[in-house]
Write a protein that holds these residues in place. Structure first.
Motif, short mmCIF file in Angstrom:
data_model
loop_
_atom_site.label_atom_id
_atom_site.label_comp_id
_atom_site.label_asym_id
_atom_site.label_seq_id
_atom_site.Cartn_x
_atom_site.Cartn_y
_atom_site.Cartn_z
N ASN A 72 0.33 3.31 -16.81
CA ASN A 72 1.46 2.46 -17.12
C ASN A 72 2.52 2.52 -16.02
O ASN A 72 3.12 3.56 -15.78
N LYS A 73 2.72 1.39 -15.33
CA LYS A 73 3.75 1.25 -14.30
C LYS A 73 3.63 2.28 -13.18
O LYS A 73 4.64 2.72 -12.62
N THR A 74 2.40 2.66 -12.86
CA THR A 74 2.18 3.54 -11.73
C THR A 74 0.81 3.21 -11.14
O THR A 74 0.17 2.25 -11.55
N VAL A 75 0.36 3.98 -10.17
CA VAL A 75 -0.94 3.71 -9.56
C VAL A 75 -2.04 4.23 -10.48
O VAL A 75 -1.79 5.07 -11.36
N PRO A 76 -3.27 3.77 -10.31
CA PRO A 76 -4.34 4.19 -11.23
C PRO A 76 -4.60 5.70 -11.15
O PRO A 76 -4.61 6.28 -10.06
N ALA A 77 -4.80 6.31 -12.30
CA ALA A 77 -5.19 7.73 -12.31
C ALA A 77 -6.52 7.94 -11.61
O ALA A 77 -6.81 9.03 -11.12
N SER A 78 -7.33 6.88 -11.54
CA SER A 78 -8.64 6.98 -10.87
C SER A 78 -8.55 6.71 -9.37
O SER A 78 -9.57 6.73 -8.68
N ALA A 79 -7.35 6.46 -8.84
CA ALA A 79 -7.19 6.35 -7.38
C ALA A 79 -7.54 7.68 -6.74
O ALA A 79 -7.46 8.75 -7.37
N VAL A 80 -7.91 7.62 -5.46
CA VAL A 80 -8.43 8.81 -4.77
C VAL A 80 -7.59 9.09 -3.53
O VAL A 80 -7.38 8.22 -2.68
N HIS A 81 -7.15 10.35 -3.44
CA HIS A 81 -6.41 10.83 -2.28
C HIS A 81 -7.36 11.43 -1.25
O HIS A 81 -8.55 11.62 -1.51
N TYR A 82 -6.77 11.77 -0.14
CA TYR A 82 -7.50 12.46 0.93
C TYR A 82 -8.22 13.69 0.38
O TYR A 82 -7.68 14.43 -0.44
N GLY A 83 -9.44 13.89 0.83
CA GLY A 83 -10.22 15.04 0.37
C GLY A 83 -10.87 14.83 -0.98
O GLY A 83 -11.38 15.79 -1.57
N GLY A 84 -10.82 13.60 -1.50
CA GLY A 84 -11.44 13.32 -2.78
C GLY A 84 -10.62 13.71 -3.98
O GLY A 84 -11.12 13.72 -5.11
N VAL A 85 -9.35 14.04 -3.77
CA VAL A 85 -8.48 14.45 -4.88
C VAL A 85 -8.11 13.23 -5.71
O VAL A 85 -7.68 12.20 -5.20
N ARG A 86 -8.25 13.34 -7.03
CA ARG A 86 -7.94 12.24 -7.92
C ARG A 86 -6.43 12.17 -8.20
O ARG A 86 -5.77 13.20 -8.35
N GLU A 87 -5.93 10.96 -8.27
CA GLU A 87 -4.54 10.76 -8.69
C GLU A 87 -4.32 11.40 -10.07
O GLU A 87 -3.22 11.90 -10.35
N TYR A 88 -5.31 11.41 -10.90
CA TYR A 88 -5.25 12.05 -12.22
C TYR A 88 -4.71 13.47 -12.12
O TYR A 88 -3.92 13.92 -12.95
N ASP A 89 -5.13 14.17 -11.08
CA ASP A 89 -4.73 15.57 -10.90
C ASP A 89 -3.44 15.71 -10.09
O ASP A 89 -2.65 16.62 -10.33
N TYR A 118 0.86 -1.18 0.00
CA TYR A 118 0.00 0.00 0.00
C TYR A 118 0.91 1.24 0.00
O TYR A 118 2.02 1.20 0.54
N PHE A 119 0.39 2.32 -0.57
CA PHE A 119 1.19 3.54 -0.66
C PHE A 119 0.63 4.61 0.28
O PHE A 119 -0.58 4.91 0.20
N PRO A 120 1.45 5.20 1.14
CA PRO A 120 0.97 6.31 1.96
C PRO A 120 0.44 7.44 1.08
O PRO A 120 1.03 7.76 0.04
N ASP A 121 -0.66 8.03 1.49
CA ASP A 121 -1.27 9.15 0.79
C ASP A 121 -0.79 10.42 1.46
O ASP A 121 -1.34 10.85 2.48
#
Length: 886
Positions: A481-498, A415-418
């Protein structure tokens, strides 16, 4: 010292005004814009110092395959200081992702007042300008929206957008025209490039990725959408900077006469920096993004690492090998080999057991040496692993599909720390503190933080694979590609995409804060992944290069780019990371790498060993090059203070000191340390000479003090470069503080100082020296203990020369005990044959000679070198030293 931001701001708006300009866009271009989309200006307003406008989509829009256009946009433009213009374009009706204020704090536009301003209207344009700013913003209102930024003093257009603005939910496009014949651009990283100056018809993709730096022209570990533009022509050297503050993925296409941004989210948030010199631009840029963090003094020593050290005995053997070879070794490093099954904050109980490792680190510390280890962000999913258990209890991990995202890296499933989660920084700091109770490491190396992932997550939606595919990995691979999903979600609802490109920045910030809290000392953090402003927290190395001559050469380009990005503590893996080096390559690489701001030998598992003592020719090169580096440590550390206070790069391109010399704009096989130490390394196999460019002036060899070049114009010179020698020169006009070298910085710092005074053609020179304990969290500042001494030198009508010191500040006690024991003057006029040379210290005659030699004074006749020895001049006390001809 540079004026503070507040002082600049106060000065900027004593006499501010709005100006009016009428500028028409050519009809043909307007017609083309109508076909391609674009926006019309429907209203313009001013409030205080902010010009705002509302834009409405014209026609049917463009690039329909990329989604519907945003119908209404809002624009704000503000002169935030006398040297910085901010232009922001976003959706007028809906909030969009922007880089958060707590990551890069920005003053809101209304903070700066233009109370005395007036406004004029025109059907075609509005202009924002101020009497004390050289930047002018013009909003063109007809027939289609566009804007220009120009230089008020010269009329030079710096940024000139086309009417073809595209603004969709997941695709923004904006193009600016450039004067292709006169604009030289630098920056837009991170990429390994063949040249430092950007080449036309190239695309710069920004999406942080675990791609080996040995690959050319691909998006690598960091994202820095900033460029420096240096103009030639009538105003040669006039420079400005442009930042697009946006953390989303993007392609930036540079065509020579244009630059096009193609961004997959966020807003168009531009900052323009007026310059006019390159140093001014970096000063203004780092005022916004944050000044570079001060690095501890010890970090400027030489570092040794390898992925593949087998056990503690291997580490001890390396330390002993350097000592036996009399090669400086400051810091011993260990890659993931030290961990128990590659789990963070653990020690391999067999090969790196806790007790013996603690005693090993204690011995390093007793010898004035340091120890650094690596950390990766992935926390192994393991119910018996304390770090994992505590992370789960505190709920600090990145989410996906309503659960923790499961990735895979070195320890297996993780798991990756957010780090957008405030609890994650607290968790991370606690784990670092617990680990340091077992093993008191001196710094931390954070790797794999793009985030690197050994599996490709599935593509579920247009967040994972948006309509416009940036040129990820050079083949338009999906964002996942070789990273976490862009659709993963950070604290506060922030998308990995952003927020994807922010991860390394956030981990560096958390690690930096953790080390301060745990040690009370100045942190040393080395991060692979970076973003705008990362220099506030971390140093950087150029990643996984290869043991090739090309990689040796390209390392200069990346190093110079990171100086522009506000990350001056940077270097490449000396002798190459991957592949097998050769004796000759390693010898030449340490000759260059000895002058990287961050100087570390590092290699990959499975490759031949390349510690510097293994080949005698490499050892000779190391002793010679590192010997000069350690002599220059006071100068280099003073450059760190300059970087921390003004943003100035430590390693600089030649045009930073010679901006009017257009021949320097393409020089990237040499570089400067500070303003006047020129490094000209061998970069080709079999070469025993170097073709070097010297700007106008005098240049003295720092190994033998000989005058190499004296020219009123820049010139190319072929320099001899024997197998164990690198060419390093100092420009006339500089005074270099130096110390006798030792095998560690702590020992070197106890030695007497020497001043090398290289006189310019006008017979003058100056320089400065910054001193502190090298480890206090604050470097300078109101409450720190530090000293700053400036040196000046001039010549008299009879050929005598006088050097003076001026103590600018001194609250550092040891400055009274540290002394200047020798002063070497370079470029002196030869005295008369029968003349008498005499030395005066603070007006008192100290020595004289009719032969040119005495206990206190030596003179090299015909060489213009005078050496005054036997001195004992306290650094913290002002002095005057005069060499006169009687």
């Amino acid at each position: 010292m540079a004026p503070t931001t507040a002082a600049r701001t106060r000065a900027a708006f004593l006499l501010p005004i709005f100006l009016l300009a009428v500028v028409a866009w050519p009809g043909a271009a307007a017609a083309a814009a109508a076909q391609a989309g674009g926006y019309r200006v429907v209203s313009v307003a001013r409030a205080g110092g902010v010009l705002s406008a509302r834009l409405q989509l014209a026609g049917g829009g463009a690039r329909a395959e990329l989604g519907p256009d945003v119908q209404s946009l809002s624009l704000t433009a503000s002169l935030e200081t006398d040297s910085r213009l901010h232009v922001r374009i976003t959706d007028a009706d809906h909030q969009r992702w922007e880089v958060p204020q707590d990551i890069i704090p920005r003053n809101p536009p209304h903070h700066f007042s233009l109370a005395a301003s007036t406004t004029n209207t025109s059907p075609r344009s509005r202009v924002l300008s101020a009497a004390t700013s050289d930047l002018t913003f013009t909003l063109h209102t007809s027939p289609f929206f566009r804007f220009t930024v120009s230089r008020r003093s010269s009329g030079d257009v710096l940024f000139d957008t086309s009417p073809h603005l595209v603004f969709k939910d997941k695709y923004l496009e904006l193009t600016t025209a450039l004067p292709g014949a006169t604009a030289s651009l630098y920056g837009l990283g991170e990429h390994t490039k063949r040249t430092f100056r950007l080449q036309r018809n190239d695309t710069f993709t920004l999406w942080n990725a675990d791609i080996a730096a040995s690959n050319l022209d691909l998006n690598l570990y960091g994202s820095h959408p900033f460029y420096l533009d240096v103009r030639s022509g009538a105003g040669a050297g006039a420079s400005h900077g442009v930042l697009l503050l946006n953390s989303n993925g993007m392609d930036i296409e540079y065509g020579g006469s244009y630059l096009t941004y193609k961004v997959i989210g966020g807003v168009l948030d531009f900052y323009f920096f007026a310059g006019q010199t390159p140093l001014d631009v970096v000063d203004q840029y780092t005022q916004l993004i944050g000044r570079p963090a001060p690095m501890p003094y010890w970090s400027f020593g030489f570092h040794q690492c390898r992925y593949g050290y087998k056990n503690l005995a291997d580490l001890e053997g390396v330390v002993a090998g350097y000592a036996k070879a009399r090669i400086p070794l400051e810091v011993m490093w260990t890659d993931i080999d030290y961990m128990d099954a590659f789990k963070d904050f653990t020690l391999d109980p067999v090969n790196f057991p806790a007790g013996p490792m603690r005693r090993f680190v204690d011995r390093l510390h007793q010898n004035g040496q340091k120890y650094v280890v690596i950390l990766d962000p992935g926390i192994n999913v393991n119910e018996t692993y304390g770090t994992f258990i505590r992370g789960m209890q505190q709920d600090v991990f990145l989410k996906w599909n309503n659960s923790n995202y499961l990735g895979k890296v070195w320890p297996g499933y993780v798991y990756f720390p957010d780090f957008l989660n405030p609890r994650a920084a607290t968790f991370w700091a606690k784990e670092i503190s617990l680990f340091r109770r077992t093993l008191p490491v001196d710094g931390l190396w954070i790797d794999m933080n793009e985030i690197s992932n050994f599996i490709d997550p599935p593509t579920l939606n247009t967040i994972d694979d948006p309509p416009y595919r940036i040129n990820n990995s050079g083949v338009h691979r999906p964002l996942n590609n070789k990273t976490v999903p862009a659709s993963a979600v950070h604290y506060g609802g922030v998308r990995e995409y952003d927020a994807h490109n922010l991860y390394g920045f956030l981990e560096a910030r958390a690690t930096h804060g953790a080390l301060i809290a745990d040690t009370g000392r100045r942190p040393f953090v080395l991060s692979r992944s970076t973003f705008v402003g990362s220099g506030r927290y971390t140093a950087h190395w150029t990643g996984d290069n290869a043991a090739t001559w090309d990689d040796l050469r390209y390392s200069i380009n990346t190093m110079l780019s990171f100086g522009l990005f506000g990350i001056p503590m940077v270097g490449a893996d000396i002798c190459g990371f991957s592949g097998n080096t050769t004796e000759e390559l390693c010898s030449r690489w340490i000759q260059l790498g000895a002058f990287y701001p961050f100087s570390r030998d590092h290699s990959a598992i499975g490759t031949i060993r390349r510690e510097l003592y293994l080949w005698e020719t490499v050892a000779r090169s190391a002793r010679k090059a590192l010997g000069l580096r350690y002599r220059l440590l006071p100068y280099i550390y003073t450059l760190m203070h300059e970087a921390h206070t003004t943003g100035a790069p430590m390693a600089r391109p030649l045009f930073f000191s010679y901006p009017k010399d257009v021949n320097t704009y393409g020089v990237d096989r040499q570089f400067l340390l500070g303003r006047g130490v020129l490094v000209s390394p061998v970069l080709k196999p079999g070469a025993t000479a170097v073709d070097a460019y010297f700007p106008a002036g005098r240049w003295f060899n720092l190994f033998d003090y000989s005058l190499t070049v004296a020219s009123v114009t820049g010139k190319r010179v072929t320099l001899p470069a024997p197998v164990d020698t690198v060419n390093v020169h100092v420009a006339g006009g500089n005074i270099l503080p130096m110390q006798r070298p030792a095998v560690t910085t702590s020992r070197s710092r106890q030695n007497v100082f020497h001043l090398v005074v290289a006189l310019g053609e006008d017979g003058e020179a100056d320089g400065e020296l910054f001193l502190d304990d090298g480890e206090s969290p604050e470097m300078g500042g109101e409450h720190g203990k530090w000293a700053l001494v400036r040196f000046t030198c001039g010549t008299g009508p009879g050929g005598g020369v006088t050097v003076k010191s001026h103590v600018v500040h001194d609250s550092y006690g040891p400055s009274r005990k540290l002394v200047v024991g020798k002063v070497v003057f370079l470029g002196l006029r030869s005295p008369a044959t029968k003349g008498e040379l005499a030395v005066f210290v603070n007006g008192v005659k100290a020595a004289n000679s009719t032969t040119g030699r005495a206990a206190a004074l030596g003179y090299r006749r015909g060489g213009g070198v005078a050496q005054v020895t036997g001195l004992s001049l306290p650094i913290g006390k002002e002095f005057e030293l005069k060499v006169a001809m009687l």
